[in-house]
Write an enzyme that holds these catalytic residues in place. Sequence first.
Site, PDB file in Angstrom:
ATOM      1  N   ALA A 255       0.847  -1.183   0.000  1.00 27.15           N
ATOM      2  CA  ALA A 255       0.000   0.000   0.000  1.00 27.15           C
ATOM      3  C   ALA A 255       0.884   1.236   0.000  1.00 27.15           C
ATOM      4  O   ALA A 255       2.096   1.132   0.205  1.00 27.15           O
ATOM      5  CB  ALA A 255      -0.909   0.018   1.223  1.00 27.15           C
ATOM      6  N   ASN A 258       0.080   8.031   0.086  1.00 30.16           N
ATOM      7  CA  ASN A 258      -0.160   9.332  -0.553  1.00 30.16           C
ATOM      8  C   ASN A 258      -1.033  10.218   0.338  1.00 30.16           C
ATOM      9  O   ASN A 258      -2.028   9.759   0.893  1.00 30.16           O
ATOM     10  CB  ASN A 258      -0.873   9.131  -1.883  1.00 30.16           C
ATOM     11  CG  ASN A 258      -0.256   8.025  -2.692  1.00 30.16           C
ATOM     12  OD1 ASN A 258       0.903   8.098  -3.057  1.00 30.16           O
ATOM     13  ND2 ASN A 258      -1.019   6.962  -2.933  1.00 30.16           N
ATOM     14  N   GLU A 291      -0.152   2.832   6.930  1.00 30.47           N
ATOM     15  CA  GLU A 291      -0.290   3.921   5.950  1.00 30.47           C
ATOM     16  C   GLU A 291      -0.865   5.162   6.614  1.00 30.47           C
ATOM     17  O   GLU A 291      -0.437   6.279   6.328  1.00 30.47           O
ATOM     18  CB  GLU A 291      -1.159   3.493   4.763  1.00 30.47           C
ATOM     19  CG  GLU A 291      -0.708   2.212   4.056  1.00 30.47           C
ATOM     20  CD  GLU A 291       0.757   2.177   3.687  1.00 30.47           C
ATOM     21  OE1 GLU A 291       1.366   3.236   3.463  1.00 30.47           O
ATOM     22  OE2 GLU A 291       1.325   1.059   3.646  1.00 30.47           O
TER      23      GLU A 291
HETATM   24  N1  PHE Z   1       5.783   3.549   1.236  1.00 31.38           N
HETATM   25  C1  PHE Z   1       4.988   2.356   1.148  1.00 31.38           C
HETATM   26  C2  PHE Z   1       4.832   1.873   2.578  1.00 31.38           C
HETATM   27  O1  PHE Z   1       5.599   1.400   3.226  1.00 31.38           O
HETATM   28  C3  PHE Z   1       5.571   1.243   0.392  1.00 31.38           C
HETATM   29  C4  PHE Z   1       5.731   1.467  -1.063  1.00 31.38           C
HETATM   30  C5  PHE Z   1       6.978   1.762  -1.580  1.00 31.38           C
HETATM   31  C6  PHE Z   1       4.669   1.370  -1.910  1.00 31.38           C
HETATM   32  C7  PHE Z   1       7.174   1.948  -2.924  1.00 31.38           C
HETATM   33  C8  PHE Z   1       4.845   1.539  -3.254  1.00 31.38           C
HETATM   34  C9  PHE Z   1       6.085   1.832  -3.768  1.00 31.38           C
HETATM   35  O2  PHE Z   1       3.946   2.029   3.232  1.00 31.38           O
HETATM   36 ZN    ZN Z   2       5.656   2.484   4.979  1.00 34.01          ZN
END
Ligand code: PHE
Ligand code: ZN
Length: 850
Positions: A255, A258, A291
């Site tokens: 996930a 954003n 998230e």
């Molecule tokens: N940042 C997201 C998470 O850890 C993971 C993620 C990284 C999703 C790269 C898509 C692409 O929660």
């Molecule tokens: Zn994360």
Amino acid sequence: MKDAAPQTIYLKDYTPPSYLVDSVHLTFRLSPEHTRVVSRIEFRPNPEAANRDFFLHGEELRLHSARINGAEVTPQMTLEGLTCEVPDAPFVWESDVEISPVANTALEGLYISNGMYSTQCEAQGFRKITYYPDRPDVMATFTVRIESDLPVLLSNGNPVAQGDGFAEWHDPWPKPAYLFALVAGDLINHPDTFTTKSGKDVELNIWVRPGDEDKCAFGMEALKKSMKWDEDVYGREYDLDIFNIVAVDDFNMGAMENKGLNIFNSSCVLASPETSTDANFERIEAIIAHEYFHNWTGNRITCRDWFQLCLKEGLTVFRDSQFTSDMRSAPVKRIEDVIALRGRQFREDNGPLAHPVRPDSFVEINNFYTATVYEKGAELIGMLKTLVGDADYAKALDLYFDRHDGDAATIEDWLKVFEDTTGRDLTQFKRWYEQAGTPRLSVSEAFEDGTYTLTFKQDTLPTPGQDHKDPRVIPIAVGLLNPNGDEVVPTTILEMTGAEQSFRFEGLAAKPVPSILRDFSAPVILQRESSDQERAFLLAHDTDPFNKWEAGRALARSGLIAMIRDGAAPDTGHLDALQAVVRDDTLDPAFRALAIGLPSQDDLAQTLVNLGEVPDPMAIWQAVEVLKQTIAQHMQDLLPRIYAQYQVDDAYRADADQAGARALANAALALISRVDGGAQAQAQYDKADNMTQQLAALGCLIGANKGDKAVQAFYEQWRHDRLVIDKWFSLQIAYSDPDHAAEIARALTDHPDFTMKNPNRFRATLGALAGHPAGFHHASGAGYALLTDWLLKLDPINPQTTARMCSAFETWKRYDADRQSMILAQLDRILGQQGLSRDTTEMITRIRSA
Ligand code: PHE
Ligand code: ZN
């Protein structure tokens, strides 16, 4: 434009951006093949920059026009973007580019999944949407206009306008481009509201494709619990009028956080009792929390550059583990986390892909979303908390949010708030971020005149690019029991800083039995000569649930190793100690289910390597089979009683109590199926009304070679449900015998429902094979060849998922010469493919250089 030659990026080369962005206006005219993205970006020179070079990232974009302050310009195109003459003063950049979402199979940037538009911009996907300084230290407010006939048009922030064929969104919080998101589709929402502690009403939605609307309720409850928990425990309130979650079928990861518009792999949000297991529910609750928690640890405070990834991920994983511990059982969560840590992170840390929690170089950042950055990163936060104590941890976090809100921060910033809060010097602690490899901690003991002395030594093996390691500060939680089993010294934190160090406990009447590394207080490999008798004693008496479980695990491991190495018979002493735990009704059933589990085959392989042996995956598989069979016979009277006692009669609930009962009953069922030929499992299968019961029974039936009918029936029942069919694919491989695993996986890749375009389905099939050590490492080499065939097919379509799956080969140096040369041949075959992606090239090169 061809890919640039793979370049290594170094942390030490960081320089601040030349231009900062104040605001971004984007207009999307959506069309599957010809989406137009019109941007209007306000730039200003960065007073802190060393130069005035203007560079914008851009990949796979067709530039129609560009203007600066309204006048048409002709930028110079480079391999990775464009440069342009710009004024040495604030200016407005405008561009009009064309992209093709439908051609985007890499699932990075703007793409189409099952008829809906969706984006994925972390880490560097925004540059596939428009020209932009695509780096996290450039933060701006975004205003987005979406033009499309589709009914639901979403972006970050708050809605500002909506009409026939368009919607406009404004996100008031400055953010880096990796947090940008857009979704458009024919979606249905599951709405709710949440009132924050200061009384603000927030509109909540989970958006799904028609047909999935009955799978949103659990996720919504998890979201509200997360919002409340972050207020109660961290004092963090939500900061927009609306919070949207969208489920997408084609997604490379779990996930994405954003801002105000979290996008989820549908497998990580959709849940119903009929289609999801207890384990799915627990994981979904944790990912929704994860998230959501990123809103503060990741979004409000983001990372200066991608080397600091653990700043947001380690902390957010730690926070979601705390949340799960609070919602469910803390000891059970800790044991589950440590099983995962050892299974994935220790394996990584002790192989060719080892890298520091904060890496100092990379070729492709997508390859660093690893167990080391995430899970070891979270362990470092846990150690910090142990070292400074709960009260100072809370103070330090308050200071972190106060001081760095709105910043793109670094690990140095993070450690400084702890130093400023506590007056501690964290120079040595920082080594945990900089040095790769799992420290090995050996222990010796002495007892004289009532004084008990524990002496620890630490060392860490060399890892790629790091031969020398300095000693780290290690918090070692220790308790002491007297020979009657009473605790005489409660949990005490020993702070080890030297390469070798002794700790004394005085005034003891008799030589105690130590319980070391309670609650797994540091991510180290504890090397302690210990007798099975002592392990059984700790399994019976330890007051620390983690170490109680650990003692049972160590007993099982030592028994299995003796079976594999010396052809020893299964140790019935171990079985009696285990039986006592399984039978003990005062213990949490979930804990007992974990206690009855055996170390993984991968764990046993690594243990053999540590003992200087070359592991034979088939011998390991056989020993595990024999031991399970022996346990099933040894506990023949107890197991049916346990099975009956822990049947759940109430309506299904996805809570820890019911899940624990089912886990114990199903652990019993797996053993019962080894002696009753699958009769009980068939009965459970026939009457199952939830996926936990149905899937557990199906696994038992396949394991007992009685699965054919049920496998067929399961498919007919669930063929309309992609997430359940993913389970159907993986289960058949996971429970197959090693001689047939590759063939079964191969046949499944011919199934009409197999598609490599969906990462979940690909992982359910090829990932299941890679997760079956004896099948994957079969002496025929068929497992290696099959995985390679598919990695080569997937790479041109989806480099990110291909590269992640290459880690199946990371343990190749453990094995015998025949297996090594078969694997090497496959690695070379991959490297020889024309146009191999940067992602996969980096992974295979690193694995190969071991
Ligand atoms: N940042 C997201 C998470 O850890 C993971 C993620 C990284 C999703 C790269 C898509 C692409 O929660
Ligand atoms: Zn994360």
